[in-house]
Design an enzyme around this catalytic site. Structure first.
Site, PDB file in Angstrom:
ATOM      1  N   GLY A  39     -23.077 -15.131  45.148  1.00 50.88           N
ATOM      2  CA  GLY A  39     -23.684 -16.417  44.815  1.00 50.88           C
ATOM      3  C   GLY A  39     -24.914 -16.219  43.968  1.00 50.88           C
ATOM      4  N   SER A  98     -32.977 -11.653  36.066  1.00 50.21           N
ATOM      5  CA  SER A  98     -31.644 -11.058  36.077  1.00 50.21           C
ATOM      6  C   SER A  98     -31.623  -9.804  35.218  1.00 50.21           C
ATOM      7  CB  SER A  98     -30.614 -12.059  35.542  1.00 50.21           C
ATOM      8  OG  SER A  98     -29.441 -11.404  35.127  1.00 50.21           O
ATOM      9  N   ARG A  99     -31.105  -8.712  35.773  1.00 48.32           N
ATOM     10  CA  ARG A  99     -31.021  -7.459  35.026  1.00 48.32           C
ATOM     11  C   ARG A  99     -30.058  -7.584  33.853  1.00 48.32           C
ATOM     12  NH1 ARG A  99     -30.121  -3.916  40.373  1.00 48.32           N
ATOM     13  NH2 ARG A  99     -29.208  -5.904  40.937  1.00 48.32           N
ATOM     14  N   ASN A 100     -28.961  -8.325  34.044  1.00 48.58           N
ATOM     15  CA  ASN A 100     -27.993  -8.487  32.959  1.00 48.58           C
ATOM     16  C   ASN A 100     -28.577  -9.328  31.823  1.00 48.58           C
ATOM     17  OD1 ASN A 100     -25.450  -7.169  34.042  1.00 48.58           O
ATOM     18  ND2 ASN A 100     -25.992  -8.507  35.730  1.00 48.58           N
ATOM     19  N   VAL A 116     -29.406  -0.569  37.906  1.00 50.12           N
ATOM     20  CA  VAL A 116     -28.040  -0.867  37.465  1.00 50.12           C
ATOM     21  C   VAL A 116     -27.923  -2.314  36.991  1.00 50.12           C
ATOM     22  CG1 VAL A 116     -25.636  -1.055  38.203  1.00 50.12           C
ATOM     23  CG2 VAL A 116     -27.050   0.839  39.022  1.00 50.12           C
ATOM     24  N   LYS A 134     -19.300 -13.256  35.518  1.00 41.61           N
ATOM     25  CA  LYS A 134     -20.466 -13.965  34.996  1.00 41.61           C
ATOM     26  C   LYS A 134     -21.546 -13.011  34.503  1.00 41.61           C
ATOM     27  CE  LYS A 134     -23.893 -13.408  38.168  1.00 41.61           C
ATOM     28  NZ  LYS A 134     -23.432 -12.131  38.572  1.00 41.61           N
ATOM     29  N   GLU A 144     -24.709  -4.402  36.257  1.00 42.74           N
ATOM     30  CA  GLU A 144     -23.258  -4.281  36.373  1.00 42.74           C
ATOM     31  C   GLU A 144     -22.501  -4.858  35.184  1.00 42.74           C
ATOM     32  OE1 GLU A 144     -21.699  -2.485  38.331  1.00 42.74           O
ATOM     33  OE2 GLU A 144     -22.735  -2.302  40.245  1.00 42.74           O
ATOM     34  N   THR A 204     -28.075 -16.790  36.805  1.00 44.26           N
ATOM     35  CA  THR A 204     -28.190 -15.501  36.122  1.00 44.26           C
ATOM     36  C   THR A 204     -28.414 -15.669  34.625  1.00 44.26           C
ATOM     37  OG1 THR A 204     -26.599 -14.689  37.746  1.00 44.26           O
ATOM     38  CG2 THR A 204     -27.137 -13.219  35.957  1.00 44.26           C
ATOM     39  N   TRP A 209     -31.346  -4.809  45.869  1.00 46.63           N
ATOM     40  CA  TRP A 209     -30.667  -5.884  46.599  1.00 46.63           C
ATOM     41  C   TRP A 209     -30.387  -5.475  48.048  1.00 46.63           C
ATOM     42  CZ3 TRP A 209     -30.649 -10.532  47.496  1.00 46.63           C
ATOM     43  CH2 TRP A 209     -29.568 -11.304  47.889  1.00 46.63           C
TER      44      TRP A 209
END
Length: 337
Positions: free
Chosen positions: A133, A252-254, A277, A189, A279, A246, A11
């Site tokens: 955002g 999205s990594r999550n 990462v 989120k 988060e 997301t 990012w």
């Protein structure tokens, strides 16, 4: 005008690439161990996404040099690194009048502080701005339109960052004075995004997804409003906007972490495979600790905490959520009163 980006992760490099034409000078700072030959010499990154920076971008591990003369400093380090980086900034003599824009979404585990609180704890006189955002890096790199919030208690500072970092047709920024709401919407989120990937990989369907997002949003609102956020902020870009993006994107990594958890994979193996990462993994613990402190229930987040940190099976997670004690659905006016 000079922009300094702290953190050569995906990012951080994406923002340096995006904002290149807005600034005369762009410097990316990273720890020496995080700077590799291809990035320093060729201004190129290939994993997890390919980013090619302009030749004018300077890459350095010298923090004092990096922040010297900066008009805006963008902090894009992992949330666990925000405090130590701020300590280094303090030692390097950061100008308190230079806006420090935090783009990391999460909570500090031990203190449960938001990132602006962590920054202020170390740099009490610093002008702190939050950028948050629906900002998936891959889509930004593909020049697809994106909008985000820049939040600061001092609206003149927010407006300065807004004008300096707005990119016509590609990156539209809105100012907001609700720092608490913008931060918590973006942070909490991430846990719901893990749940979304989890449900998708289990093939639970669109009805489940709609239920999950609304119940997850209810948790975000309950916690955030109790901590002083404005409800309207949470239904804006950094809350609902970020949640929708997301929770519906494999970029999205999550979401990806949740998808792999839903397949029965273990978190250590997932993070090793992901190589970056996510988060929401640590935030799942932080939000449960925060909810207990506030006396609030967060069943979706609690389920994801169990999925991440225990040996519970995906089927057991689903059963626990679906068979909870029946209750009344919250009304917007009650949650926000």
């Amino acid at each position: 005008m000079k922009l300094t980006v702290l953190g050569p992760g995906c990012w951080g490099l994406t923002l340096a690439w995006l904002l290149n034409d807005n600034f005369d000078e762009v410097t990316v700072w990273g720890r020496e161990s995080d700077l590799y030959e291809d990035l320093v010499i060729n201004k190129h990154c290939s994993k997890p996404l390919e980013v090619q920076l302009d030749s004018k971008v300077e890459i350095t591990s010298d923090l004092k040099k990096a922040i010297n003369g900066a008009d805006i400093i963008l902090s894009v380090v992992a949330t666990s690194g925000v405090r130590p980086v701020c300590e280094q900034l303090k030692a390097a003599g950061i100008n308190p009048n230079t806006p420090l824009v935090n783009a990391s979404k999460g909570l500090e585990l031990n203190t449960l502080m938001r990132m602006s609180e962590v920054i202020k704890d170390v740099l009490p006189d610093q002008k702190v701005v939050i950028l948050s955002g629906p900002t998936l890096a891959r889509e930004v790199l593909e020049s697809k339109p994106t909008a985000a919030s820049v939040a600061c208690e001092d609206m003149k500072v927010a407006e300065f960052v807004q004008k300096a970092c707005n990119v016509p047709n590609r990156f539209r920024l809105y100012t907001n004075s609700d720092v608490i709401g913008v931060e918590l919407g973006g942070s909490l989120k991430n846990v719901i995004a893990i749940a979304s990937g989890f449900a998708h990989s289990m093939g639970l369907g669109d009805n489940c997804m709609g239920s999950l997002l609304t119940r997850g949003m209810a948790e975000i609102v309950r916690i955030s409003v109790k901590l002083g956020a404005s409800p309207s902020t949470l239904y804006g870009l950094s809350g609902m906007g970020d949640l929708i993006a997301t929770c519906s994107s494999p970029y999205s990594r999550n979401y990806t972490v949740g998808s792999m958890l839903g397949q029965g994979k273990k978190i250590d193996d997932i993070l090793s495979e992901l190589g970056s990462v996510a988060e929401g993994v640590k935030t799942s613990k932080a939000v449960c600790d925060l909810a207990e402190k506030l006396g609030e229930e967060v069943p979706v987040s609690s389920a994801m905490y169990e999925a991440v940190y225990t040996d519970i099976t995906p089927q057991e997670v689903l059963s626990k959520l679906m068979n909870r004690k029946l209750k009344e659905e919250e009304r917007y006016d009650k949650v926000c009163s």
